[in-house]
Design an enzyme around this catalytic site. Structure first.
Site, PDB file in Angstrom:
ATOM      1  N   ASP A 123     -30.157 -87.617  51.182  1.00 41.59           N
ATOM      2  CA  ASP A 123     -29.169 -87.681  52.708  1.00 41.59           C
ATOM      3  C   ASP A 123     -27.825 -87.207  52.627  1.00 41.59           C
ATOM      4  OD1 ASP A 123     -27.893 -88.660  54.717  1.00 41.59           O
ATOM      5  OD2 ASP A 123     -28.046 -90.494  54.303  1.00 41.59           O
ATOM      6  N   ARG A 169     -30.861 -85.752  59.419  1.00 40.22           N
ATOM      7  CA  ARG A 169     -32.211 -84.975  58.777  1.00 40.22           C
ATOM      8  C   ARG A 169     -32.919 -84.816  59.558  1.00 40.22           C
ATOM      9  NH1 ARG A 169     -32.227 -89.162  53.858  1.00 40.22           N
ATOM     10  NH2 ARG A 169     -31.601 -90.501  55.296  1.00 40.22           N
ATOM     11  N   CYS A 223     -35.031 -90.974  60.276  1.00 39.68           N
ATOM     12  CA  CYS A 223     -34.097 -90.934  59.713  1.00 39.68           C
ATOM     13  C   CYS A 223     -32.690 -92.155  59.341  1.00 39.68           C
ATOM     14  CB  CYS A 223     -33.024 -89.771  58.841  1.00 39.68           C
ATOM     15  SG  CYS A 223     -31.869 -89.249  60.401  1.00 39.68           S
TER      16      CYS A 223
END
Length: 162
Positions: free
Chosen positions: A126, A16, A10
């Site tokens: 996100d 994440r 990420c």
């Protein structure tokens, strides 16, 4: 036998991708596949190098039984493209960044959500600037995708062994 190597990516490697690493590690262990897979996570940016996952990500993951506390953020590097068999991005922006870094990586690069079977989103959103429900949604999406990924690995790795 060389382990099948997977890198989760990420942007900052604190929400994440470490969540995806923790979830997949637990699911691989439950499936008996953990010894056959090398697993790591990294960010496409170096905002949080050496930091543990975001406390909110850790808290929500722990509520589902995933301990992210040993993980530390790092930035993806060129050697990762040789080391890993599969590099899974959480969203299109990070996938594009990975492809720019190593254009010849080709089908090694995929979106994690391409393995999902229950959620029809193609990106893991996100949660960094949001509230707790964002972290829960991230876990829902990642658990779904990791279930599909474990199934693919089961077929591939047990097929290789058989």
């Amino acid at each position: 036998m060389k382990k099948y190597a997977i890198l989760m990516c990420c942007m900052g490697n604190i929400c994440r991708s470490p969540t995806a690493e923790g979830v997949l590690r637990a699911k691989l262990a439950a499936a008996g596949l953990e010894p056959l897979v090398e697993l790591d996570s990294a960010g496409t940016h170096e905002y949080h190098l050496g930091h543990p996952p975001d406390p909110r990500a850790q808290r929500h993951a722990l509520q589902r039984g995933y301990d992210l506390s040993p993980l530390r953020a790092r930035k993806v590097g060129l050697p990762d493209f040789d080391r890993f068999d599969l590099i899974l991005a959480m969203d299109r922006e990070n996938l594009a960044g990975l492809a720019r870094l190593r254009p010849e990586a080709g089908d090694k690069l995929r979106l994690l959500m391409s393995f999902a079977t229950r959620h029809h989103a193609d990106e893991v959103p996100d949660p960094y600037y949001g509230e707790g429900d964002g972290f829960e949604r991230v876990l829902d999406y990642i658990e779904d995708a990791c279930d599909g990924l474990v199934e693919m690995l089961r077929q591939r790795l047990q097929g290789d062994a058989g």
